[in-house]
Scaffold this motif. Structure first.
Motif, short mmCIF file in Angstrom:
data_model
loop_
_atom_site.label_atom_id
_atom_site.label_comp_id
_atom_site.label_asym_id
_atom_site.label_seq_id
_atom_site.Cartn_x
_atom_site.Cartn_y
_atom_site.Cartn_z
N ILE A 79 1.24 -1.71 -0.42
CA ILE A 79 0.21 0.15 -0.08
C ILE A 79 0.63 1.37 0.03
O ILE A 79 1.44 1.54 0.71
N SER A 80 0.17 2.14 -1.06
CA SER A 80 1.71 3.34 -1.09
C SER A 80 0.27 4.29 -1.08
O SER A 80 -0.73 4.74 -1.38
N VAL A 81 0.66 5.01 -0.29
CA VAL A 81 -0.14 6.90 -0.27
C VAL A 81 0.53 8.24 -0.81
O VAL A 81 2.34 8.28 -0.68
N LEU A 82 -0.02 8.83 -1.88
CA LEU A 82 0.77 10.05 -2.25
C LEU A 82 -0.42 11.14 -1.58
O LEU A 82 -1.51 11.14 -1.40
N ARG A 83 0.21 12.01 -0.37
CA ARG A 83 -1.00 13.15 0.07
C ARG A 83 -0.28 14.76 -0.46
O ARG A 83 0.76 14.97 0.01
N TYR A 84 -0.96 15.43 -0.37
CA TYR A 84 -0.71 17.22 -0.21
C TYR A 84 -1.91 17.84 -0.12
O TYR A 84 -2.56 17.84 0.25
N LYS A 85 -0.84 18.69 0.81
CA LYS A 85 -1.92 19.42 1.31
C LYS A 85 -1.73 21.01 0.30
O LYS A 85 -1.20 21.35 0.99
N GLY A 86 -3.04 21.38 -0.34
CA GLY A 86 -2.67 21.47 -1.35
C GLY A 86 -3.37 23.87 -0.22
O GLY A 86 -2.74 24.42 -1.20
N GLU A 87 -3.53 23.55 0.35
CA GLU A 87 -3.92 24.98 1.31
C GLU A 87 -3.07 25.86 1.27
O GLU A 87 -1.47 25.78 2.26
N GLY A 88 -2.66 27.01 0.97
CA GLY A 88 -2.11 27.96 0.67
C GLY A 88 -0.98 27.48 -0.26
O GLY A 88 0.25 28.75 -0.40
N TYR A 113 -6.75 19.60 0.63
CA TYR A 113 -6.43 18.40 0.34
C TYR A 113 -6.54 17.34 -0.33
O TYR A 113 -7.23 17.40 -0.68
N LEU A 114 -5.36 16.48 -0.61
CA LEU A 114 -5.03 15.60 -1.54
C LEU A 114 -4.77 14.16 -0.91
O LEU A 114 -3.73 14.68 0.06
N ILE A 115 -5.42 12.72 -1.16
CA ILE A 115 -4.61 11.80 -0.68
C ILE A 115 -4.99 10.62 -1.61
O ILE A 115 -6.05 10.13 -3.23
N GLU A 123 -8.98 9.04 4.43
CA GLU A 123 -8.33 10.46 5.10
C GLU A 123 -7.27 10.21 6.04
O GLU A 123 -6.92 10.89 6.51
N ARG A 124 -7.46 9.50 7.51
CA ARG A 124 -7.04 9.25 7.88
C ARG A 124 -5.68 9.07 8.30
O ARG A 124 -4.95 9.02 9.12
N LEU A 125 -5.27 8.58 6.22
CA LEU A 125 -3.69 9.09 5.95
C LEU A 125 -3.14 10.36 6.27
O LEU A 125 -2.50 10.27 5.58
N ARG A 126 -3.83 11.08 6.37
CA ARG A 126 -3.52 12.57 6.51
C ARG A 126 -2.27 12.68 7.40
O ARG A 126 -2.92 13.38 8.35
N ILE A 151 -6.81 1.94 -7.53
CA ILE A 151 -6.50 3.29 -6.93
C ILE A 151 -7.59 4.40 -5.87
O ILE A 151 -8.76 4.52 -6.42
N VAL A 152 -7.22 4.58 -5.06
CA VAL A 152 -8.21 5.20 -4.60
C VAL A 152 -7.97 6.59 -4.73
O VAL A 152 -6.42 7.51 -4.04
N ILE A 153 -8.38 8.54 -4.92
CA ILE A 153 -8.14 9.09 -4.60
C ILE A 153 -9.51 10.01 -4.42
O ILE A 153 -10.36 9.86 -4.82
N PHE A 154 -9.16 10.60 -3.77
CA PHE A 154 -10.19 11.71 -3.26
C PHE A 154 -9.27 13.08 -2.52
O PHE A 154 -8.17 13.50 -2.11
N SER A 155 -10.09 14.45 -2.93
CA SER A 155 -9.35 15.39 -2.80
C SER A 155 -10.93 15.87 -2.51
O SER A 155 -12.05 16.16 -3.12
N ASP A 156 -10.52 17.70 -1.40
CA ASP A 156 -10.95 18.68 -1.52
C ASP A 156 -10.63 19.88 -2.52
O ASP A 156 -9.73 19.85 -2.64
#
Length: 202
Positions: A101-110, A167-169, A198-201, A159-164
């Motif tokens: 299991i691999s995770v890519l996460r992005y903190k897009g705020e700012g 934030y993106l995961i 989303e808990r993997l943030r 692949i699971v992609i979630f974004s608001d």
């Protein structure tokens, strides 16, 4: 006598012509074989090119500010995600098939690049690499997709992609994943459990 010389000259000319034709044919044959071997070699080299992996796609974003890429043991994800909610049982069954299991996460705020833009970019890259949508959920400020690629009688990766807006995961599940287990989880009442990723943030 002259006729004999003429006949001999014609014979020599004919022999030379035949020799030239044979020599030319050998040259053309050699050229044809060389070109054929070259085309085979180029074809083999093309086939031996390493296919693009999810890790390659994730690493395309390694220099993006706010981005992180890491691996998580399936056993840890199982403990981390367990909550007894609707779909939890099906998700736990799914995790039994996972090897990585691999995770890519992005903190897009700012950041300069919006999370939704990263979502669309990832979605496009996976589509180009033969991943197909199994489930899509879109709301005003949120996007969710479950994508998969076929293996031999199963899925070899989900692949699971979630974004608001902030934030993106993106989570990659690699293994020999049974179709039925994915179908069980794709039920509208149960697929929401995947949003708990989303808990993997971290």
């Amino acid at each position: 006598m002259i006729n004999k010389f003429v006949y001999l000259a014609e014979l020599i000319f004919s022999v030379n012509s035949i020799f030239f034709m044979v020599k030319k044919s050998k040259y053309l044959l050699f050229l044809f074989v060389s070109l054929f071997l070259l085309s085979v070699s180029c074809s083999e080299n093309k086939e031996k090119q390493t296919p693009v992996t999810t890790e390659d796609i994730f690493l395309d974003f390694k220099d993006v500010k706010g981005m992180a890429f890491f691996n998580v043991p399936p056993s840890l994800v199982s403990l981390f995600m367990k909550n007894g909610n609707e779909g939890d049982k099906e998700f736990q069954e799914l995790l039994k098939d996972m090897k990585k299991i691999s995770v890519l996460r992005y903190k897009g705020e700012g950041q300069k690049i919006p999370s939704m833009s990263i979502f669309d970019d990832l979605d496009s890259k996976f589509f180009k690499n033969s991943f197909h949508d199994l489930a899509v959920i879109k709301q005003f400020d949120k996007k969710f997709k479950l994508k998969a690629i076929e293996g031999q009688g199963d899925f070899r990766e989900l692949i699971v992609i979630f974004s608001d807006n902030d934030y993106l995961i993106c989570v990659s599940f690699v293994g020999n994943i049974e179709y039925q287990k994915v179908a069980n989880l794709s039920d509208p009442e149960k697929i929401g459990v995947l949003k708990n990723l989303e808990r993997l943030r971290l």
